[in-house]
Enzyme design. Structure first.
Site, PDB file in Angstrom:
ATOM      1  CE  LYS A 217     -19.148   5.072   4.095  1.00  0.00           C
ATOM      2  NZ  LYS A 217     -19.563   4.381   2.854  1.00  0.00           N
ATOM      3  CD  GLU A 223     -10.535  -3.570  13.754  1.00  0.00           C
ATOM      4  OE1 GLU A 223     -10.348  -4.666  13.216  1.00  0.00           O
ATOM      5  OE2 GLU A 223     -11.538  -2.849  13.515  1.00  0.00           O
ATOM      6  N   GLY A 282     -14.590   2.140   0.981  1.00  0.00           N
ATOM      7  CA  GLY A 282     -13.487   2.493   1.865  1.00  0.00           C
ATOM      8  C   GLY A 282     -12.149   2.590   1.158  1.00  0.00           C
ATOM      9  NE  ARG A 283     -11.926  -2.642  -2.597  1.00  0.00           N
ATOM     10  CZ  ARG A 283     -13.025  -3.116  -2.064  1.00  0.00           C
ATOM     11  NH1 ARG A 283     -13.245  -2.928  -0.757  1.00  0.00           N
ATOM     12  NH2 ARG A 283     -13.924  -3.776  -2.769  1.00  0.00           N
ATOM     13  CD  GLU A 368     -11.105  -4.528   1.698  1.00  0.00           C
ATOM     14  OE1 GLU A 368     -10.612  -4.909   2.784  1.00  0.00           O
ATOM     15  OE2 GLU A 368     -11.496  -3.366   1.498  1.00  0.00           O
ATOM     16  CG  HIS A 399      20.777  -5.147  -2.459  1.00  0.00           C
ATOM     17  ND1 HIS A 399      22.053  -5.561  -2.727  1.00  0.00           N
ATOM     18  CD2 HIS A 399      20.598  -4.011  -3.190  1.00  0.00           C
ATOM     19  CE1 HIS A 399      22.645  -4.713  -3.556  1.00  0.00           C
ATOM     20  NE2 HIS A 399      21.778  -3.765  -3.849  1.00  0.00           N
ATOM     21  CE  LYS A 519     -14.055  -5.222  10.153  1.00  0.00           C
ATOM     22  NZ  LYS A 519     -14.717  -4.052   9.548  1.00  0.00           N
TER      23      LYS A 519
END
Length: 555
Positions: A217, A223, A282-283, A368, A399, A519
């Site tokens: 954005k 990153e 964001g999510r 979050e 399993h 951050k």
């Protein structure tokens, strides 16, 4: 007049003082030791009665440790906590994200053309549709081969560069809808700042046929921009000498961002910048321009079907009675186990390989959103909030970790997801798969008693090891078939479940300040790692020692 959501919390008592909460505490003491075996024995119709349906999804919640009175009190808690008022405020465009003073309107992203959704008196739907139309035109150009790279070759590889909500949603949905994707296109997703991620995702790609979608954005996410700059170097090195570097970049990079200055500085043509709004978290952004990579893969029509599924569940959540409302039912059952049984985790177990990334996607959505320790008014909570969410596709998980769910000491509520029709008919695979869904929920609910084990002839020394206590709660969600529309409804179901729980807990599900501190500190440490000579370090002794060891040994 729009209200600020800070007006809402003051209108309710603290959660633990609500009459329904107090009644649930008393009720819990009465039913804590009830067993599902007994509940089903007393009510032959329980399995048909405790179900709900909406937006193409069928929910069986009968295998939960609840009675009719439990559900009545939990739904009364919803009413006393003001969940319905907060839901209506969200759909109405009010600023329910109080710490950032923002509306929360991801639901507007999937509103149909011609709908009205207002933020500060302005209908945002036309803007949303305008961006969708631009995305559709661009995606269609890539799919048709009319959008070409700088050497005139059609684009065959699409690499999405993002992180968090700019990565988890698209990568999950692409995997989930791979059946519907154009297999002539290769899609890759880069998120980790570890250089290995970018190197491995681009190793076998032809730069002439590769398009990068940089999703940030602000276009300053550390990153994402590190990966974008390295992708730029990779592209230019692979293409060799170019006459106009910016013109080359403009044919191989597009941006999902709102920062035109930074996008242009990078070399991306702002005509190929697709924006979204501050009321899209964001999510919750997968159905915005963040989903461009998915739209290219499955086509604009498929993407609009996905949006239609989201909207189906939005309408169900907004209008269905609480007793029949899927997000409300899942939400209150989660509160019941988290706050009264003390369950610390919740497992999501999709029995469809296409949903391999769905539990990881829900980790961000849930943890979050509701991993908060203060209320909307900043007071420390005195009750548990969001659980740890985890899972893996069946039957692989059986399993790996089901042993602990069946016979361990922790209570782990589980959601089982299954489909009545497979997208890949390969007899008898789907019957075997779905048999495991039904068998696992049955085994978890009813187990096997010591008497049953002994009746099978198992000796006294081994019998205790073969006992299954049962009474482990599960929900089962079924749909006819995994389609874009069903996937949209499924994602929205969990979005609104998380909302219900956050509203009950009186926390802000739409900020994520916990992401910031690491951050900020990383930003301080980076120059210390890269400094010439010995930098002066002002951290704690452990961090200082780790930095020095890394600098000494990195080569």
């Amino acid at each position: 007049m729009l209200r600020h959501m800070s007006e809402f919390p003051s209108a309710r008592l603290p959660l633990t003082q609500l009459p329904a909460w107090q009644a649930l505490k008393v009720h819990f003491a009465e039913v804590e030791n009830l067993e599902l075996r007994g509940l089903f024995a007393q009510d032959a119709a329980r399995g048909e009665r405790m179900t709900a349906e909406g937006a193409g999804l069928y929910l069986d919640y009968s295998k939960n440790r609840v009675t009719d009175e439990t559900l009545r009190l939990l739904l009364q808690l919803v009413r006393e906590a003001g969940v319905e008022a907060r839901r209506d405020a969200m759909f109405g465009g009010e600023r329910i994200n109080v710490t950032e003073n923002r509306a929360v309107l991801h639901t507007a992203l999937r509103a149909p053309r011609g709908a009205t959704v207002q933020v500060d008196g302005q209908n945002v739907v036309p803007d949303v549709q305008e961006v969708l139309d631009r995305l559709s035109d661009f995606a269609q150009g890539v799919r048709a081969g009319t959008w070409t790279g700088s050497t005139g070759k059609p684009i065959r590889n699409i690499v999405n560069i993002g992180i968090g909500g700019s990565d988890l949603g698209p990568v999950m949905a692409h995997e989930a809808l791979k059946h519907y994707a154009d297999r002539n296109l290769t899609l890759r997703f880069v998120s980790n700042v570890d250089g290995t991620d970018l190197v491995e995702k681009t190793r076998d790609l032809n730069p002439e046929e590769t398009l990068f979608i940089v999703s940030s954005k602000t276009f300053t996410t550390q990153e994402t921009m590190a990966n974008a700059r390295s992708a730029r170097v990779w592209l230019l090195a692979g293409l060799g000498k170019v006459q106009d570097e910016n013109a080359t970049i403009a044919k191989h990079f597009v941006a999902v961002s709102t920062n035109a200055t930074e996008v242009s500085t990078f070399g991306i043509d702002t005509a190929n910048m697709f924006g979204f709004w501050d009321w899209v978290g964001g999510r919750y952004s997968m159905d915005s321009a963040i989903g461009l990579s998915l739209m290219i893969a499955i086509g604009p029509e498929g993407f609009r079907e996905l949006l239609a599924g989201f909207h189906d569940m939005d309408e169900h959540f907004r209008t269905a009675p609480l007793e029949e409302n899927l997000p409300v039912l899942l939400g209150v059952l989660g509160v019941w186990y988290r706050n009264f049984f003390g369950a610390q985790t919740h497992a999501v177990l999709p029995y469809d390989q296409y949903l391999a990334y769905f539990p990881a996607y829900l980790q961000q959505l849930d943890m979050e959103s509701n991993g908060k320790h203060v209320t909307l008014t900043g007071e420390h909570v005195n009750y548990d909030t969001g659980p740890v969410v985890w899972g893996q596709p069946g039957t692989n998980g059986q399993h790996a970790f089901y042993q602990l769910i069946h016979q361990g000491t922790a209570l782990i509520p589980c959601d089982f997801l299954g489909f009545c029709q497979t997208l890949n008919p390969l007899p008898p695979h789907h019957d075997l798969l779905m048999a495991n869904v039904f068998a696992q929920t049955e085994a978890l609910a009813f187990g096997k008693t010591l008497e049953q084990v002994q009746a099978e002839g198992v000796g006294a020394d081994l019998a205790p090891h073969r006992v299954f206590e049962g009474n482990r709660p599960t929900n089962t969600l079924l749909a006819d078939r995994l389609t874009p529309r069903v996937l949209g409804a499924l994602i929205a179901l969990y979005e609104h479940k998380v909302f219900v729980q956050g509203a009950i807990w009186n926390i802000n599900s739409f900020d994520q300040w916990g992401v910031e501190l690491g951050k900020v500190l990383a930003g301080k440490i980076v120059p210390e790692l890269q400094a010439e000579g010995e930098p002066e370090l002002g951290h704690d002794s452990s961090t200082n020692a780790l930095i020095r060891r890394y600098r000494a040994r990195r080569g």
